[in-house]
Scaffold this active site. Structure first.
Site, PDB file in Angstrom:
ATOM      1  N   GLY A 120       0.795  -1.231   0.000  1.00 39.26           N
ATOM      2  CA  GLY A 120       0.000   0.000   0.000  1.00 39.26           C
ATOM      3  C   GLY A 120       0.818   1.267   0.000  1.00 39.26           C
ATOM      4  O   GLY A 120       0.270   2.366  -0.037  1.00 39.26           O
ATOM      5  N   GLN A 121       2.136   1.128   0.020  1.00 38.42           N
ATOM      6  CA  GLN A 121       2.976   2.321   0.066  1.00 38.42           C
ATOM      7  C   GLN A 121       2.824   3.123  -1.212  1.00 38.42           C
ATOM      8  O   GLN A 121       2.694   2.567  -2.291  1.00 38.42           O
ATOM      9  CB  GLN A 121       4.440   1.922   0.256  1.00 38.42           C
ATOM     10  CG  GLN A 121       4.721   1.346   1.623  1.00 38.42           C
ATOM     11  CD  GLN A 121       6.141   0.844   1.747  1.00 38.42           C
ATOM     12  OE1 GLN A 121       7.063   1.479   1.267  1.00 38.42           O
ATOM     13  NE2 GLN A 121       6.299  -0.300   2.386  1.00 38.42           N
TER      14      GLN A 121
END
Lengths: 583, 185
Positions: free
Chosen positions: B71-72
């Protein structure tokens, strides 16, 4: 959680949070982002100025919530988060500069207080207070003597003496009684604070504190022992500071000063290396890469190299309130955020405006960086104490539109001009060589034409040969129509009074003709009153008496009863009578 | 059909489905997937995912292959390359992160407007995670902030979860299983 209308920023920012009543009154120098708990989530640390006299606080925000508050003793002049040791976990300390002290907080608890060294005291002043203490002089005498010292001495008076001089006469006794036993001290105050990496450029490397004082000095402090590592002097009081480099290697301190100049200090020189003299006072100073961007009170933004060479200057639509750098290395974005008094925040890359953010209130402080877990977060506080958090969209792209006024882009597109012909070149050469002669010839012809026209006009006037009456009192217009094949013709004269409102009376028509050729039924006719604007047809019959098939001119005169010369003359070319030829 | 399903079940030949697990960093995607795996295959330490990882787990009638995406911010542009393969989406939200709810909404809107997703009736399961955190938002509030009521052309379901204890996960997975089965038949 409320959101603000994001119109005008081109949908580049997400409105994460807006609290218009956060009660946060601060400036960009008193705001910083730091991972204060070592959980890789940055907190917002703010030195709140409160009302300016009370309610000064050190506030820490996490996400949308205030998580900690510490009271401050004095107004904060600057706030920085910095690493002061190598302990694990890597948690930065917070330094708040206020008055003559720096208060260092670790884990949000007071940890250390550093006070600036006191300044030299004027020996005369010390003597005077000594005498007052021993009762040798009374307060009135003391006041006179201090006044004379204040005017002459090159070392300024202490704050206590200055306060004493400003007192009303009924308060002086009490003041002297209260303070005469205490030794005199002269303190300076901190005006700005910055950080400088000690020996490594790492993000979590140990940093020294750099402070500017009211006494025109710049100090560099050791982060562990809080001793003065280096002292530098400026010609005037620093107000805004930017520091880059490492203390042990090479560093550069850029300070904007109260006299409207910017000085650049470097390692191993006590005096400023370069000086930039601005045309007006600086409001904000931001370093972008190796260049500096300065916002001035004359609503301008100027760019300089690190050696003080001016690169560009642009005019802003409103006064600058605050400035901050926007540095996002993961996306290769370096720009300057400029808060303006017209409730806008402009984003500039060099002199080009990238984006405009509209805010509901004037922004007083801006901070850009990692907040929480989001790298591109823009934090702003407003004049009314509001807190606003915006997050840069992952997909946002800033295109470098050149906003400088000048010729539009289409102007530089080359037109497909056909090649010059030999004739054109010859003609141009001839025109260039004989320009004067051609001009003269043209003027000669023009004058001749004018003379010819004037002569023809005069002649026409003299002979009244116009179908238009030139007399101003009786303007008339006439045209004639000849109908028929012959030998008898019908002659119709249409007469119109062209005056705007006045009717014309007592007019008559007379014909002049060769009576061998023609016979006119009534060669003298009276014209009825002419109402302005209407066309009056006057008819008569002409009979051609000759059978030789020739024609002549009939002259028509419009006469006034009191004038000998005709008002109007018309020559009618009569057609050849065909009736006789046929018969 | 029921008999065939049972037969398939006996033989251990469960139908395979590809599921994408999306959400912002630190929302608990890997923790949720880890919790859904059989207890002997679970790992103790969850570290931030780099790029993506592929995990498999089975329910009573389906065999799930989960693409656990990182999700970065810098890896979020990888998501769209897997939209085509995905037959269902699990979107995880950190209910305690009020500040980044707008970022989650932005990523969700980008996802829903992607050409590979827009015209497909693909089921989306939302996990309003981290319900154990004290000031976490309720699942109703999360669905309001993400404007989930505007999703009209896709079946969706939101459930409040606590991935560390495993609360609420089964409820969501059961719904997803039902949706996939009705979609196939």
């Amino acid at each position: 959680m409320s959101s603000v209308d994001s119109s005008g920023d081109g949908g580049k920012w997400l409105d994460a949070h807006y609290d218009p009543v956060a009660g946060l009154y601060t400036f960009s120098s008193c705001i910083d982002l730091a991972d204060l708990s070592g959980d890789r989530e940055s907190r917002l640390v703010v030195g709140d100025l409160g009302t300016g006299s009370s309610g000064m606080k050190l506030k820490v925000y996490r996400g949308t919530a205030l998580i900690s508050e510490n009271s401050l003793l004095d107004l904060p002049a600057g706030l920085v988060a910095f690493f002061m040791d190598l302990h694990e976990p890597r948690i930065p300390a917070v330094a708040v500069a206020s008055g003559p002290c720096i208060y260092v907080y670790k884990n949000l608890r007071p940890y250390f207080k550093f006070t600036l060294p006191s300044l030299d005291i004027n020996p005369l002043e010390q003597d005077v207070w000594q005498q007052a203490r021993e009762g040798q002089i009374d307060p009135v005498m003391l006041k006179e003597m201090l006044e004379s010292i204040r005017k002459k001495a090159d070392v300024p008076l202490s704050v206590r003496s200055l306060r004493f001089l400003s007192l009303e006469s009924d308060e002086v006794d009490e003041f002297v009684q209260l303070y005469k036993q205490q030794p005199i001290r002269r303190q300076t105050v901190i005006t700005c604070i910055g950080t400088l990496k000690k020996s490594t450029a790492d993000e979590d490397g140990i940093s020294c504190l750099v402070i500017g004082t009211e006494n025109s000095d710049v100090f560099i402090l050791d982060p562990e022992a809080f001793t003065i590592l280096c002292k530098m002097s400026l010609p005037t009081v620093p107000t805004i500071m930017d520091v880059t480099g490492q203390f042990d290697v090479e560093f550069r301190i850029t300070v904007a000063c109260r006299n409207g100049s910017i000085y650049i200090l470097r390692r191993e020189s006590e005096k400023p290396k370069y000086c930039i003299e601005l045309s007006s006072h600086p409001v904000g100073l931001v370093r972008v890469g190796k260049n500096m961007v300065v916002g001035c009170t004359d609503e301008s933004l100027q760019g300089f190299t690190q050696k003080g060479k001016k690169l560009w200057k642009i005019i802003l639509p409103a006064p600058v309130t605050t400035m901050a750098a926007m540095d996002l290395p993961t996306r290769g974005l370096q720009a300057v955020l400029v808060g303006l008094a017209n409730c806008q925040v402009h984003l500039y890359r060099d002199k080009n405006l990238l984006s405009t953010i509209k805010t509901p209130d004037t922004v007083t402080s801006i901070c850009f960086g990692r907040y929480g877990r989001e790298d591109g977060t823009l934090i702003m506080t407003t004049k009314g104490g509001g807190l606003m958090v915006k997050i840069l969209k992952r997909t946002a792209v800033f295109d470098d539109m050149d906003s400088t006024p000048g010729p539009p882009l289409a102007q530089s597109v080359r037109l497909n001009v056909p090649k010059k012909t030999k004739l054109y070149v010859d003609q141009t050469l001839r025109e260039r060589e004989n320009g004067l002669a051609m001009h003269r010839a043209f003027h000669m012809d023009l004058s001749r034409t004018r003379v010819a026209a004037a002569r023809a006009y005069v002649k026409a006037l003299e002979s009244s040969l116009t179908p238009m009456s030139s007399s101003l009192s009786k303007p008339l217009k006439m045209n004639a129509v000849v109908q028929g094949l012959g030998p008898s013709f019908k002659l119709t004269l249409n007469i119109q009074n062209t005056a705007s409102c006045r009717p014309i009376m007592n007019l008559a028509i007379n014909f002049l003709y060769d009576d061998n050729l023609y016979r006119i039924r009534n060669p003298y006719m009276k014209i009825p009153l002419l109402v302005p604007g209407l066309i009056y047809p006057v008819e008569t019959f002409v009979e051609c008496t000759s059978d030789k098939g020739i024609s002549d001119i009939i002259k028509v005169f419009v006469l006034h009863e009191e004038k000998s010369s005709p008002l109007l003359t018309a020559h009618i070319n009569m057609p050849v009578s065909e009736g006789l030829v046929l018969s | 059909m029921g008999l065939f399903d049972k037969l398939v079940g006996w033989l251990g030949l469960k139908k395979e489905v590809n599921v994408l697990c999306l959400g912002l960093d630190n929302s608990g995607k890997t923790t949720i997937i880890n919790k859904l795996k059989p207890s002997n295959a679970q790992v103790q330490d969850i570290v931030p995912t780099i790029g993506f990882s592929i995990e498999k787990f089975k329910t009573s009638s389906l065999s799930f292959t989960v693409f656990d995406m990182s999700g970065q911010g810098r890896y979020r542009n990888l998501w769209e390359h897997y939209y085509k393969e995905g037959q269902a989406i699990i979107f995880v939200i950190d209910s305690a992160d009020k500040l980044r709810m707008v970022v989650a909404k932005e990523e969700l809107d980008t996802l829903l407007n992607h050409p590979d997703i827009k015209h497909r009736r693909i089921p989306i399961l939302f996990f309003a995670n981290k319900m154990d955190v004290r000031d976490a938002l309720s699942s109703v509030k999360v669905s309001q902030l993400l404007c989930l009521e505007n999703i009209k052309d896709k079946p969706w379901y939101i459930c409040a979860t606590d991935a560390i204890r495993g609360d609420g996960l089964q409820e969501g997975v059961d719904w997803l299983q039902d949706q996939i089965k009705t979609m196939k038949t």
